[in-house]
Design an enzyme around this catalytic site. Structure first.
Site, PDB file in Angstrom:
ATOM      1  N   THR A 163       0.848  -1.191   0.000  1.00 21.89           N
ATOM      2  CA  THR A 163       0.000   0.000   0.000  1.00 21.89           C
ATOM      3  C   THR A 163       0.884   1.241   0.000  1.00 21.89           C
ATOM      4  OG1 THR A 163      -0.152   0.337   2.414  1.00 21.89           O
ATOM      5  CG2 THR A 163      -1.594  -1.331   1.441  1.00 21.89           C
ATOM      6  N   CYS A 164       0.233   2.398   0.080  1.00 17.87           N
ATOM      7  CA  CYS A 164       0.994   3.644   0.019  1.00 17.87           C
ATOM      8  C   CYS A 164       1.877   3.846   1.245  1.00 17.87           C
ATOM      9  CB  CYS A 164       0.064   4.839  -0.153  1.00 17.87           C
ATOM     10  SG  CYS A 164      -1.109   5.064   1.197  1.00 17.87           S
ATOM     11  N   ASN A 165       1.565   3.164   2.346  1.00 16.24           N
ATOM     12  CA  ASN A 165       2.409   3.367   3.536  1.00 16.24           C
ATOM     13  C   ASN A 165       2.867   2.075   4.202  1.00 16.24           C
ATOM     14  OD1 ASN A 165       0.064   2.548   4.865  1.00 16.24           O
ATOM     15  ND2 ASN A 165      -0.580   4.658   5.257  1.00 16.24           N
ATOM     16  N   GLN A 199      -7.679  -3.514   0.817  1.00 18.81           N
ATOM     17  CA  GLN A 199      -6.301  -3.767   0.389  1.00 18.81           C
ATOM     18  C   GLN A 199      -5.856  -5.176   0.771  1.00 18.81           C
ATOM     19  OE1 GLN A 199      -4.783  -0.376   2.520  1.00 18.81           O
ATOM     20  NE2 GLN A 199      -4.728   0.925   0.688  1.00 18.81           N
ATOM     21  N   SER A 212      -8.301   3.091  -7.197  1.00 16.74           N
ATOM     22  CA  SER A 212      -9.198   2.957  -6.049  1.00 16.74           C
ATOM     23  C   SER A 212      -9.125   4.156  -5.109  1.00 16.74           C
ATOM     24  CB  SER A 212      -8.872   1.676  -5.279  1.00 16.74           C
ATOM     25  OG  SER A 212      -7.521   1.665  -4.857  1.00 16.74           O
TER      26      SER A 212
END
Length: 446
Positions: A49-51, A120, A192
């Site tokens: 994921t983004c983090n 996710q 998304s």
């Protein structure tokens, strides 16, 4: 199943490291396959994921597994292993399960309690299934994690502890650039996260919205969902000039480089007449908006780094004690079920052996007493089987109870030794070869 998690997240690595380590394009798929192909790994799944970047694997050797997965993360992320290692965390067996369940509940998110992580996790499992790197073990684990996450959200107020990253980001934008309602907005990207951002903007009162994406068809589908009276499609190449016509930009494209340059933002700010700053919310990792925009007067940039600082400084994201207890209870229950399941093949093999012994002795009786009438033969058969069942009942029930406790694997071994069970018979029940790792079920790991 010996679960190992190796990863890094916003809790252990600065945004700059996460940005350089971000996995884009086909890199996540290649990493997944390489992890599943290592000698110590039976199954693998990747949460990207983004983090956070986390590899989940069923391993047969802890230290070798940690070394191999760490090396793969460094190789595919492009971050030097020595630097990356200082930001990695490792969880094993029950602690790994606890970590995954906490992640599913939103306890480990940048915005505590956000529900997007469930989607996710679902995507991570679907990807591992699609690539045939997840077998029965990881399937059961991730499905249970999803159930735990749903339980936390339905039984507690964890949703009130925080919002989605989009909602939290927009709150920070509103604090620095005024209310969202009535603003002219541009969303760059149609994935998304961008879709969630666009929908959130509409709910927040934005009635003039543009969607720009590398693939126009995806942007057009999003416009159809939002309503053409609210949103329209913008060519991605025209984003720089459109900056001067909007009040708010949200970008999350997944591109490898900067999408919105500082000089384009500076030019847009120079031509604006509004007293409020041009607001940019960058939810991408690696970043879409040039970091230099932070220094531009007349522009407000909210990115993952500033969101992390803002959330850490917030005066309490809510009481998460109840969810913490749910996670702890679910980890205990999952561990007990897994340990109990490990002894099931031994119990089945024991009962199978007892059945064979009964059958052999009854056959011997038939040969010695061929003239025995059917009624007597049936009564003797029932009596012998009842005696065997009663003798086996207490030890098999008790060994299942004992095996469900931590360290219970030794009881299965004791049972095998006491009754001299053939290892091949036990492994035939569990579907694993003697002395080998579990084989994948249909659609499982390879």
């Amino acid at each position: 199943m010996s679960l190992l998690v190796v990863g890094l997240s916003h809790r252990t690595a600065p945004v700059g490291v996460l940005e350089r380590a971000a996995l884009t394009g086909d890199v996540p798929t290649r990493l997944l396959h390489d992890a599943a192909a290592t000698a110590t790994v039976g199954e693998a799944a990747l949460l990207n994921t983004c983090n956070r970047i986390e590899l989940y694997a069923d391993v047969d050797k802890f230290h070798a597994g940690v070394a191999e997965l760490s090396l793969l993360l460094a190789h595919h992320s492009g971050v030097d292993l020595e630097e990356l290692t200082s930001h990695l965390y490792v969880h094993y067996e029950d602690r790994a399960v606890h970590h995954l369940f906490s992640v599913a509940c939103g306890l480990d998110s940048m915005v505590v309690g956000e529900g997007q992580i469930l989607g996710q996790l679902r995507d991570a499992l679907a990807k591992a299934q699609e690539e045939h790197t997840a077998g029965r073990g990881l399937n059961e684990l991730f499905q249970q994690a999803l159930r735990v996450g749903k339980r936390a959200h339905s039984e507690t107020g964890i949703d009130k502890a925080g919002q989605s990253l989009v909602t939290f980001g927009l709150e920070q934008v509103a604090a620095g650039a005024g209310e969202i309602a009535g603003k002219r907005a541009l969303v760059v990207g149609a994935g998304s996260m961008s879709s969630l951002a666009a929908a959130t903007l509409v709910r927040s009162g934005v009635t003039d919205l543009l969607i720009a994406n590398r693939t126009p068809a995806r942007a057009e589908r999003l416009v159809e969902i939002l309503g053409p009276d609210v949103a329209g499609v913008l060519d991605l190449a025209k984003v720089p000039e459109a900056l001067a016509e909007v009040d708010l930009v949200i970008s999350c494209t997944g591109a490898a480089g900067v999408v919105i340059k500082a000089e384009d933002v500076a030019a847009a700010v120079a031509s604006r007449t509004s007293p409020e700053p041009l607001a940019l919310l960058d939810l991408a990792m690696p970043r879409d908006v040039d970091h230099a925009v932070h220094e531009l007067p007349g522009a407000l940039l909210v990115d993952l780094e500033s969101l992390s600082h803002a959330h850490a400084a917030s005066p309490g994201a809510g009481d998460v004690d109840q969810v913490t207890r749910i996670v702890s209870d679910e980890v205990t229950a999952f561990g007990a079920a897994q340990r109990a399941a490990r002894i099931a093949p031994t119990v089945v093999a024991l009962r199978s052996m007892a059945s064979d012994v009964v059958a052999a002795e009854l056959g011997r009786l038939d040969s010695r007493l061929p003239d025995l009438d059917e009624r007597s033969r049936a009564e003797i058969t029932q009596t012998v089987r009842r005696v065997v069942d009663k003798l086996l009942h207490a030890p098999t029930v008790r060994v299942k109870q004992l095996a469900a406790e931590p360290g219970g694997a030794s009881y299965a071994e004791a049972l095998r030794e006491l009754f001299d069970l053939d290892p091949a018979a036990v492994h035939a029940v569990s579907g694993t070869p003697v002395g080998g790792a579990p084989q994948p079920s249909a659609g499982g790991a390879r």
